[in-house]
Design a protein around this motif. Structure first.
Motif, PDB file in Angstrom:
ATOM      1  N   LYS A   1       9.996   7.967  -1.386  1.00 47.14           N
ATOM      2  CA  LYS A   1       8.431   8.705  -1.417  1.00 47.14           C
ATOM      3  C   LYS A   1       7.680   7.975  -2.290  1.00 47.14           C
ATOM      4  O   LYS A   1       8.021   7.760  -3.156  1.00 47.14           O
ATOM      5  N   LEU A   2       6.712   8.163  -2.221  1.00 44.38           N
ATOM      6  CA  LEU A   2       5.426   7.829  -3.168  1.00 44.38           C
ATOM      7  C   LEU A   2       5.442   8.197  -5.035  1.00 44.38           C
ATOM      8  O   LEU A   2       5.932   9.618  -4.180  1.00 44.38           O
ATOM      9  N   ASN A   3       5.352   7.536  -5.442  1.00 44.01           N
ATOM     10  CA  ASN A   3       5.509   7.760  -6.514  1.00 44.01           C
ATOM     11  C   ASN A   3       6.692   7.243  -7.320  1.00 44.01           C
ATOM     12  O   ASN A   3       6.921   8.204  -8.713  1.00 44.01           O
ATOM     13  N   PHE A   4       7.478   7.590  -6.486  1.00 42.35           N
ATOM     14  CA  PHE A   4       9.009   7.741  -6.834  1.00 42.35           C
ATOM     15  C   PHE A   4       9.821   6.420  -6.435  1.00 42.35           C
ATOM     16  O   PHE A   4      11.269   6.358  -6.595  1.00 42.35           O
ATOM     17  N   GLY A   5       9.403   5.736  -6.345  1.00 45.75           N
ATOM     18  CA  GLY A   5       9.777   3.732  -6.423  1.00 45.75           C
ATOM     19  C   GLY A   5      11.051   3.828  -7.395  1.00 45.75           C
ATOM     20  O   GLY A   5      11.723   3.126  -6.673  1.00 45.75           O
ATOM     21  N   PHE A   6      10.710   3.186  -8.712  1.00 44.47           N
ATOM     22  CA  PHE A   6      11.638   3.151  -9.698  1.00 44.47           C
ATOM     23  C   PHE A   6      12.757   4.346  -8.891  1.00 44.47           C
ATOM     24  O   PHE A   6      14.328   4.157  -9.503  1.00 44.47           O
ATOM     25  N   GLU A   7      12.959   5.629  -9.811  1.00 45.49           N
ATOM     26  CA  GLU A   7      13.709   7.088  -9.408  1.00 45.49           C
ATOM     27  C   GLU A   7      14.483   6.144  -7.918  1.00 45.49           C
ATOM     28  O   GLU A   7      16.124   6.454  -8.792  1.00 45.49           O
ATOM     29  N   TYR A   8      14.297   6.270  -7.296  1.00 41.25           N
ATOM     30  CA  TYR A   8      15.448   5.977  -6.075  1.00 41.25           C
ATOM     31  C   TYR A   8      15.352   4.854  -5.865  1.00 41.25           C
ATOM     32  O   TYR A   8      16.717   4.402  -5.968  1.00 41.25           O
ATOM     33  N   VAL A   9      14.372   4.251  -5.149  1.00 42.10           N
ATOM     34  CA  VAL A   9      14.807   2.873  -4.527  1.00 42.10           C
ATOM     35  C   VAL A   9      15.121   2.003  -5.176  1.00 42.10           C
ATOM     36  O   VAL A   9      16.305   1.291  -5.160  1.00 42.10           O
ATOM     37  N   VAL A  10      14.350   1.684  -6.119  1.00 40.67           N
ATOM     38  CA  VAL A  10      15.019   0.296  -7.059  1.00 40.67           C
ATOM     39  C   VAL A  10      15.912   0.877  -7.577  1.00 40.67           C
ATOM     40  O   VAL A  10      16.476  -0.108  -8.000  1.00 40.67           O
ATOM     41  N   ALA A  11      16.096   1.892  -7.934  1.00 37.49           N
ATOM     42  CA  ALA A  11      17.539   2.030  -8.978  1.00 37.49           C
ATOM     43  C   ALA A  11      18.462   2.478  -7.955  1.00 37.49           C
ATOM     44  O   ALA A  11      20.222   1.331  -7.682  1.00 37.49           O
ATOM     45  N   THR A  12      18.734   2.355  -6.581  1.00 40.26           N
ATOM     46  CA  THR A  12      20.123   2.279  -5.632  1.00 40.26           C
ATOM     47  C   THR A  12      19.620   1.114  -4.923  1.00 40.26           C
ATOM     48  O   THR A  12      20.628   0.560  -4.863  1.00 40.26           O
ATOM     49  N   ALA A  13      18.660   0.321  -4.911  1.00 42.52           N
ATOM     50  CA  ALA A  13      18.876  -1.481  -4.965  1.00 42.52           C
ATOM     51  C   ALA A  13      19.541  -2.136  -6.200  1.00 42.52           C
ATOM     52  O   ALA A  13      20.222  -3.118  -5.198  1.00 42.52           O
ATOM     53  N   LEU A  14      18.902  -2.083  -7.114  1.00 41.40           N
ATOM     54  CA  LEU A  14      19.649  -2.580  -8.054  1.00 41.40           C
ATOM     55  C   LEU A  14      21.581  -2.145  -7.992  1.00 41.40           C
ATOM     56  O   LEU A  14      22.171  -3.090  -8.307  1.00 41.40           O
ATOM     57  N   ASP A  15      21.024  -1.404  -7.948  1.00 44.85           N
ATOM     58  CA  ASP A  15      23.086  -0.656  -7.804  1.00 44.85           C
ATOM     59  C   ASP A  15      23.616  -1.260  -6.968  1.00 44.85           C
ATOM     60  O   ASP A  15      24.618  -1.912  -6.941  1.00 44.85           O
ATOM     61  N   GLN A  16      23.485  -1.302  -6.065  1.00 44.71           N
ATOM     62  CA  GLN A  16      23.575  -2.215  -4.726  1.00 44.71           C
ATOM     63  C   GLN A  16      23.848  -3.471  -4.589  1.00 44.71           C
ATOM     64  O   GLN A  16      24.932  -4.467  -4.565  1.00 44.71           O
ATOM     65  N   GLY A  17      22.952  -4.027  -5.619  1.00 43.16           N
ATOM     66  CA  GLY A  17      23.190  -5.377  -6.561  1.00 43.16           C
ATOM     67  C   GLY A  17      24.352  -5.626  -6.891  1.00 43.16           C
ATOM     68  O   GLY A  17      24.731  -7.028  -6.718  1.00 43.16           O
ATOM     69  N   ARG A  18      24.406  -4.764  -8.015  1.00 43.61           N
ATOM     70  CA  ARG A  18      24.945  -4.703  -9.200  1.00 43.61           C
ATOM     71  C   ARG A  18      26.533  -5.141  -8.017  1.00 43.61           C
ATOM     72  O   ARG A  18      27.102  -5.866  -8.598  1.00 43.61           O
ATOM     73  N   TYR A  19      26.612  -4.017  -7.070  1.00 47.16           N
ATOM     74  CA  TYR A  19      27.366  -4.068  -6.701  1.00 47.16           C
ATOM     75  C   TYR A  19      28.340  -5.766  -6.258  1.00 47.16           C
ATOM     76  O   TYR A  19      29.041  -5.957  -6.390  1.00 47.16           O
ATOM     77  N   SER A  20      27.125  -6.328  -5.617  1.00 42.46           N
ATOM     78  CA  SER A  20      27.209  -7.650  -4.339  1.00 42.46           C
ATOM     79  C   SER A  20      27.741  -8.918  -6.271  1.00 42.46           C
ATOM     80  O   SER A  20      28.395  -9.275  -6.081  1.00 42.46           O
ATOM     81  N   ILE A  21      27.002  -8.741  -6.958  1.00 43.68           N
ATOM     82  CA  ILE A  21      26.734  -9.529  -7.844  1.00 43.68           C
ATOM     83  C   ILE A  21      28.306  -9.059  -9.037  1.00 43.68           C
ATOM     84  O   ILE A  21      28.805 -10.100  -9.136  1.00 43.68           O
ATOM     85  N   ALA A  22      28.633  -8.091  -9.020  1.00 43.23           N
ATOM     86  CA  ALA A  22      30.304  -8.382  -9.641  1.00 43.23           C
ATOM     87  C   ALA A  22      31.241  -9.079  -8.728  1.00 43.23           C
ATOM     88  O   ALA A  22      32.313  -9.420  -9.497  1.00 43.23           O
ATOM     89  N   TRP A  23      31.445  -8.726  -7.905  1.00 46.45           N
ATOM     90  CA  TRP A  23      32.071  -9.234  -6.768  1.00 46.45           C
ATOM     91  C   TRP A  23      31.933 -10.918  -6.561  1.00 46.45           C
ATOM     92  O   TRP A  23      32.642 -12.072  -6.387  1.00 46.45           O
ATOM     93  N   ALA A  24      30.885 -11.344  -6.948  1.00 54.10           N
ATOM     94  CA  ALA A  24      30.380 -12.444  -7.111  1.00 54.10           C
ATOM     95  C   ALA A  24      30.833 -13.360  -8.477  1.00 54.10           C
ATOM     96  O   ALA A  24      31.319 -14.191  -8.360  1.00 54.10           O
ATOM     97  N   GLY A  25      30.980 -12.320  -9.398  1.00 54.11           N
ATOM     98  CA  GLY A  25      30.898 -13.054 -10.288  1.00 54.11           C
ATOM     99  C   GLY A  25      32.780 -13.528 -10.504  1.00 54.11           C
ATOM    100  O   GLY A  25      33.768 -14.038 -11.333  1.00 54.11           O
ATOM    101  N   LEU A  26      33.324 -12.209  -9.471  1.00 53.01           N
ATOM    102  CA  LEU A  26      34.727 -12.930  -8.984  1.00 53.01           C
ATOM    103  C   LEU A  26      34.998 -13.635  -7.784  1.00 53.01           C
ATOM    104  O   LEU A  26      36.297 -14.301  -9.095  1.00 53.01           O
ATOM    105  N   ALA A  27      34.591 -13.920  -7.343  1.00 49.19           N
ATOM    106  CA  ALA A  27      34.755 -14.763  -6.652  1.00 49.19           C
ATOM    107  C   ALA A  27      34.327 -16.105  -7.461  1.00 49.19           C
ATOM    108  O   ALA A  27      35.125 -17.709  -7.336  1.00 49.19           O
ATOM    109  N   ILE A  28      33.164 -16.137  -8.504  1.00 50.28           N
ATOM    110  CA  ILE A  28      33.008 -17.585  -8.810  1.00 50.28           C
ATOM    111  C   ILE A  28      34.452 -17.890 -10.162  1.00 50.28           C
ATOM    112  O   ILE A  28      35.431 -18.988 -10.346  1.00 50.28           O
ATOM    113  N   ALA A  29      34.875 -16.842 -10.805  1.00 49.28           N
ATOM    114  CA  ALA A  29      36.247 -17.010 -11.812  1.00 49.28           C
ATOM    115  C   ALA A  29      37.282 -16.913 -11.144  1.00 49.28           C
ATOM    116  O   ALA A  29      38.171 -18.211 -11.390  1.00 49.28           O
ATOM    117  N   GLN A  30      37.669 -16.720  -9.563  1.00 47.87           N
ATOM    118  CA  GLN A  30      38.365 -16.947  -8.693  1.00 47.87           C
ATOM    119  C   GLN A  30      38.769 -18.770  -8.283  1.00 47.87           C
ATOM    120  O   GLN A  30      39.737 -19.158  -8.763  1.00 47.87           O
TER     121      GLN A  30
END
Ligand SMILES: Cc1cc2nc3c(=O)[nH]c(=O)nc-3n(C[C@H](O)[C@H](O)[C@H](O)COP(=O)(O)OP(=O)(O)OC[C@H]3O[C@@H](n4cnc5c(N)ncnc54)[C@H](O)[C@@H]3O)c2cc1C
Length: 394
Positions: free
Chosen positions: A231-260
């Motif tokens: 929605k217009l004017n809800f970029g942060f609350e919806y889209v950015v929050a969701t995108a960063l959540d997806q990104g964080r999940y990916s980075i969590a596994w990326a950290g595990l990958a490097i450590a392993q």
């Protein structure tokens, strides 16, 4: 117990189709990526041909439903899939993070039917390469206050500003761009072919030289009204929050990958290298580092799997557990890569051994998708709310 066994016990997994995809990805990474990682860095970019090969296998849409050309991996298997790439190559893993997770999965969640039908098959086939543009030269952690602006003009919105640190930004053909108007942000789907967009590669990186990192200048870029994501004017609350959540999940596994990967290198080297007429593995201080690494990695994997399970169930705690996993595994990646390099002594300080690369690659995980301090802030708020025993002395 290795990663697969730990996953089996913790989650009672066993989807033969999805396991076959992971096994095939391991083979793909072994032949198409691993031998060339240093070359990618020297050439300052993974070959476009490799991206096409990944697309042909469906890897650019690994987590998308089949109707959009995806492999339909559930979050747990998609995490494992990310780990497979992340162990070998930060650049291809980063492509999955931004193209598939941050942009693709956010489009899946917030796109209109028309947007999904238009963009997702093109992301899956590699016809479009996508990047996520939030950060700016003067705005990083304080992402609600981006300075890139938009205004309405006839049948479109017009964007002006500068985005910085955009992974795959230099070759992306479409972007999610976050811009502000009157203090409220909106996310736009922007095609690179729009007049007024220029990208400039960012050089001199400590690691990830093959990720086409770029600065993007937006000069009166016209975006059709139907390209608002969410929605217009809800970029942060919806889209950015969701995108960063997806990104964080990916980075969590990326950290595990490097450590392993670092642990495996550390163990192999300690079996081979002799000092004082003994293998390194016989020294207690070396074994201490190995014991700590194993423990941290098992804990990190358990957190990733828990986050994956909750995401699969669409559980309300999934986002918090993802944040915790990202915070923890990025820390573990830095610590284990550091110890792995130490075990390699002088050899670890050279490009002849992979630990040098892992050591450099680990650090950025504590900065991207919200720095570790930002994760601590979020997690501490959760802790203060949930672990407060009212009326009791402790
Ligand atoms: C390799 C790489 C790839 C990237 N890819 C992308 C991408 O694809 N898309 C995109 O939009 N961005 C991307 N970024 C940007 C990344 O998201 C930011 O670097 C990150 O959000 C941190 O912002 P900053 O660098 O401006 O640091 P700052 O926000 O300036 O922070 C500097 C330091 O201060 C700390 N700090 C800031 N605020 C607080 C606070 N309130 N309390 C305590 N500590 C605080 C931070 O934790 C950090 O340690 C990338 C960055 C890098 C390095």
């Amino acid at each position: 117990m290795g990663g697969a066994e730990q996953e089996g016990i913790l989650l009672e997994m066993g989807n033969a189709g999805q396991e076959a995809i992971i096994a095939e990805a391991e083979e793909f990474v072994k032949t198409e990526i691993r031998p060339y990682v240093n070359e990618f860095e020297e050439n300052k970019g993974i070959p476009l041909d490799l991206i096409n090969k990944m697309a042909e296998k469906g890897y650019l849409a690994a987590s998308f439903p089949e109707e959009y050309g995806g492999l339909d991996l559930d979050p747990i298997y998609y995490g494992q899939f990310t780990e497979v790439f992340g162990k070998a190559c930060v650049a291809t893993r980063s492509l999955l993070t931004v193209h598939t997770s941050l942009v693709g999965e956010t489009l899946l969640r917030f796109g209109t039917i028309e947007q999904k039908e238009k963009w997702l098959p093109q992301l899956a086939s590699g016809q479009q390469i996508a990047a996520f543009a939030l950060s700016e030269p003067d705005i990083g952690s304080d992402a609600k206050n981006v300075q890139t602006s938009w205004y309405e003009e006839d049948d479109c919105y017009v964007l002006n500003g500068t985005k910085k640190w955009i992974t795959f930004g230099h070759i992306a053909s479409m972007f999610i761009i976050v811009a502000i108007n009157n203090g409220k942000s909106t996310a736009f789907l922007v095609e690179r072919s729009s007049p007024g967009i220029e990208t400039y590669p960012i050089e001199g990186l400590m690691a990830g030289q093959a990720t086409y990192l770029a600065e993007i200048q937006l000069n009166h870029v016209k975006v059709p009204k139907e390209n608002v994501l969410g929605k217009l004017n809800f970029g942060f609350e919806y889209v950015v929050a969701t995108a960063l959540d997806q990104g964080r999940y990916s980075i969590a596994w990326a950290g595990l990958a490097i450590a392993q990967e670092a642990l495996e290198a550390m163990v192999s080297y300690s079996h081979k290298r002799t000092q004082f007429n003994q293998k390194l593995r016989n020294f207690q201080l070396i074994r201490g580092m190995i014991g700590d690494a194993v423990t941290k990695i098992h804990a990190a994997r358990a957190l990733c799997l828990k986050a994956g399970k909750l995401r699969k169930e669409k559980h309300p705690d999934a986002t918090m557990e993802t944040t915790i996993a990202k915070y923890f595994t990025s820390k573990v990646a830095v610590e284990v890569a550091n110890d792995a390099l130490q075990v390699h002594g002088g050899n670890g300080f050279t490009k002849d051994y992979p630990v040098e690369r892992l050591y450099r690659e680990a650090k950025v995980l504590e900065i991207i998708e919200g720095s570790s301090q930002m994760q601590q802030e979020i997690i501490s708020h959760y802790g203060l709310r949930n672990y407060y025993k009212r009326g009791k002395r402790s």
